[in-house]
Design a protein around this motif. Structure first.
Motif, PDB file in Angstrom:
ATOM      1  N   LYS A 158      56.071  40.056  45.088  1.00  0.00           N
ATOM      2  CA  LYS A 158      55.053  39.637  46.098  1.00  0.00           C
ATOM      3  C   LYS A 158      53.536  39.598  45.846  1.00  0.00           C
ATOM      4  O   LYS A 158      53.039  40.242  45.217  1.00  0.00           O
ATOM      5  CB  LYS A 158      55.219  40.831  47.483  1.00  0.00           C
ATOM      6  N   GLN A 159      52.960  38.890  46.747  1.00  0.00           N
ATOM      7  CA  GLN A 159      51.669  38.196  46.672  1.00  0.00           C
ATOM      8  C   GLN A 159      50.740  39.389  47.014  1.00  0.00           C
ATOM      9  O   GLN A 159      51.138  40.215  48.474  1.00  0.00           O
ATOM     10  CB  GLN A 159      51.378  37.167  47.399  1.00  0.00           C
ATOM     11  N   TYR A 160      49.483  39.922  46.575  1.00  0.00           N
ATOM     12  CA  TYR A 160      48.708  40.661  47.064  1.00  0.00           C
ATOM     13  C   TYR A 160      48.039  40.389  48.412  1.00  0.00           C
ATOM     14  O   TYR A 160      47.475  39.049  48.356  1.00  0.00           O
ATOM     15  CB  TYR A 160      47.558  41.233  45.955  1.00  0.00           C
ATOM     16  N   PRO A 161      47.873  41.150  49.449  1.00  0.00           N
ATOM     17  CA  PRO A 161      47.446  40.413  50.549  1.00  0.00           C
ATOM     18  C   PRO A 161      45.881  40.555  50.734  1.00  0.00           C
ATOM     19  O   PRO A 161      45.326  41.534  49.934  1.00  0.00           O
ATOM     20  CB  PRO A 161      48.148  41.494  51.949  1.00  0.00           C
ATOM     21  N   GLY A 162      45.341  40.074  51.677  1.00  0.00           N
ATOM     22  CA  GLY A 162      43.879  40.231  52.058  1.00  0.00           C
ATOM     23  C   GLY A 162      42.986  39.481  50.888  1.00  0.00           C
ATOM     24  O   GLY A 162      43.395  38.643  50.125  1.00  0.00           O
ATOM     25  N   PRO A 163      41.648  39.331  51.287  1.00  0.00           N
ATOM     26  CA  PRO A 163      40.495  38.570  50.541  1.00  0.00           C
ATOM     27  C   PRO A 163      40.609  39.188  48.940  1.00  0.00           C
ATOM     28  O   PRO A 163      40.932  40.411  48.748  1.00  0.00           O
ATOM     29  CB  PRO A 163      39.265  38.774  51.256  1.00  0.00           C
ATOM     30  N   GLN A 164      40.069  38.369  48.333  1.00  0.00           N
ATOM     31  CA  GLN A 164      39.663  38.499  46.866  1.00  0.00           C
ATOM     32  C   GLN A 164      38.323  38.346  46.424  1.00  0.00           C
ATOM     33  O   GLN A 164      38.091  37.037  46.751  1.00  0.00           O
ATOM     34  CB  GLN A 164      40.882  37.919  46.061  1.00  0.00           C
ATOM     35  N   LYS A 165      37.745  39.199  45.628  1.00  0.00           N
ATOM     36  CA  LYS A 165      36.331  38.663  44.955  1.00  0.00           C
ATOM     37  C   LYS A 165      36.348  37.474  44.145  1.00  0.00           C
ATOM     38  O   LYS A 165      37.389  37.319  43.591  1.00  0.00           O
ATOM     39  CB  LYS A 165      35.428  39.730  44.373  1.00  0.00           C
ATOM     40  N   PRO A 166      35.540  36.761  43.640  1.00  0.00           N
ATOM     41  CA  PRO A 166      35.575  35.802  42.763  1.00  0.00           C
ATOM     42  C   PRO A 166      35.529  36.255  41.516  1.00  0.00           C
ATOM     43  O   PRO A 166      35.292  37.345  41.182  1.00  0.00           O
ATOM     44  CB  PRO A 166      34.148  35.131  43.060  1.00  0.00           C
ATOM     45  N   ARG A 167      36.350  35.613  40.752  1.00  0.00           N
ATOM     46  CA  ARG A 167      36.639  35.702  39.352  1.00  0.00           C
ATOM     47  C   ARG A 167      36.564  34.245  38.508  1.00  0.00           C
ATOM     48  O   ARG A 167      37.252  33.329  39.098  1.00  0.00           O
ATOM     49  CB  ARG A 167      37.932  36.337  38.937  1.00  0.00           C
ATOM     50  N   ILE A 168      35.631  34.105  37.741  1.00  0.00           N
ATOM     51  CA  ILE A 168      35.240  33.007  36.998  1.00  0.00           C
ATOM     52  C   ILE A 168      36.351  32.912  35.907  1.00  0.00           C
ATOM     53  O   ILE A 168      36.367  33.628  34.948  1.00  0.00           O
ATOM     54  CB  ILE A 168      33.657  32.810  36.637  1.00  0.00           C
ATOM     55  N   ILE A 169      37.270  31.739  36.238  1.00  0.00           N
ATOM     56  CA  ILE A 169      38.407  31.851  35.199  1.00  0.00           C
ATOM     57  C   ILE A 169      38.064  30.723  34.226  1.00  0.00           C
ATOM     58  O   ILE A 169      38.990  30.621  33.199  1.00  0.00           O
ATOM     59  CB  ILE A 169      39.635  31.455  36.008  1.00  0.00           C
TER      60      ILE A 169
END
Length: 268
Positions: free
Chosen positions: A167-178
């Motif tokens: 399953k996908q983690y719910p909610g917002p996520q902080k930026p990660r430079i990939i």
């Protein structure tokens, strides 16, 4: 200054420098055993400042990782080579012949005189239901290198034979430079594209700081593109230095540095 000598110096410096990666739950994070593979090629480019294309890992991904419950996992891959190397990730198993012949989904920058160290991070922001292989594939010119990581999922409390549901983690996520470059060396007068690809939810705002640690003011030589990349045209000696990409959203921020090194063209 000879470009080949610059390349060797930068590669040695990158290999000796300690890299502090983000905290992840690792089963085997030892890089004593090199799990990278280099595809053989007989082709040699013409009209290039190098006798042949070259590409080497400066940080290969670990062989194995263990996923932790509710934690976002990052797999880091870094390499350095002639021109502008590209990195893409393959999920799942593919025969080696298919990996070598796979069409790249990354647009390659046409910079025959460049020497670049590039960094890519693959984000796993969902719970796995089974072990999965993630392969970092790097290319430049006629060269291809790759290395794989097997990620093991969280085990259910009901026993080792039963996995948690994917399953996908719910909610917002902080930026990660990939996707970014650690070092970019090129001849003066060239156009240099510094990538800054970001994984975030909601979408992140990207800004750049120049080599004087001031926000980049867009003009005919400096442009921040809608993709978040920074384009420097007509590279000059005074452009040398560290450039910082900063990504922000309502949850947090991330940043990444790129060192730009202009090189004087050799006299005929």
């Amino acid at each position: 200054m000879n470009l080949s000598l610059c390349a060797l110096a930068l590669l040695l410096f990158g290999s000796l420098s300690s890299v502090h990666s983000r905290a992840v739950d690792i089963v085997d994070d030892s890089n004593d055993v090199d799990n990278s593979i280099e595809a053989e090629s007989e082709e040699k480019p013409r009209g290039r400042p190098f006798e042949a294309d070259w590409l080497k890992f400066t940080k290969s991904p670990p062989a194995k990782l263990q996923q932790a419950a509710g934690a976002t996992l990052e797999i880091v891959c870094e390499m350095m080579g002639s021109q502008v190397p590209t990195i893409q990730w393959i999920v799942g198993h593919l025969p080696l012949s298919e990996i070598e012949n796979l069409d790249s989904n990354v647009v390659s920058e046409d910079a025959a005189s460049a020497i670049v160290r590039v960094r890519s991070v693959h984000i796993i922001d969902h719970m796995l239901s089974e072990s999965r292989t993630y392969t970092c594939v790097g290319r430049t010119g006629s060269k291809t290198v790759y290395a794989s990581t097997v990620v093991h999922p969280v085990r259910s409390d009901l026993g080792d034979m039963r996995m948690v549901r994917e399953k996908q983690y719910p909610g917002p996520q902080k930026p990660r430079i990939i996707y970014t470059e650690k070092t970019h060396l090129d001849l003066m007068g060239s156009s240099v594209m510094l990538p800054c690809k970001v994984h975030a939810r909601p979408r992140a705002e990207v800004t750049w700081l120049n080599n004087e640690n001031k926000e980049v003011v867009q003009n005919h030589r400096y442009k921040v593109l809608p993709t978040g990349d920074l384009l420097i045209s007509e590279l000059k000696w005074e452009d040398m230095g560290n450039y910082k990409c900063i990504a922000r959203n309502s949850v947090g921020r991330d940043s990444a540095d790129t060192f730009v090194y202009p090189v004087l063209k050799e006299q005929d």
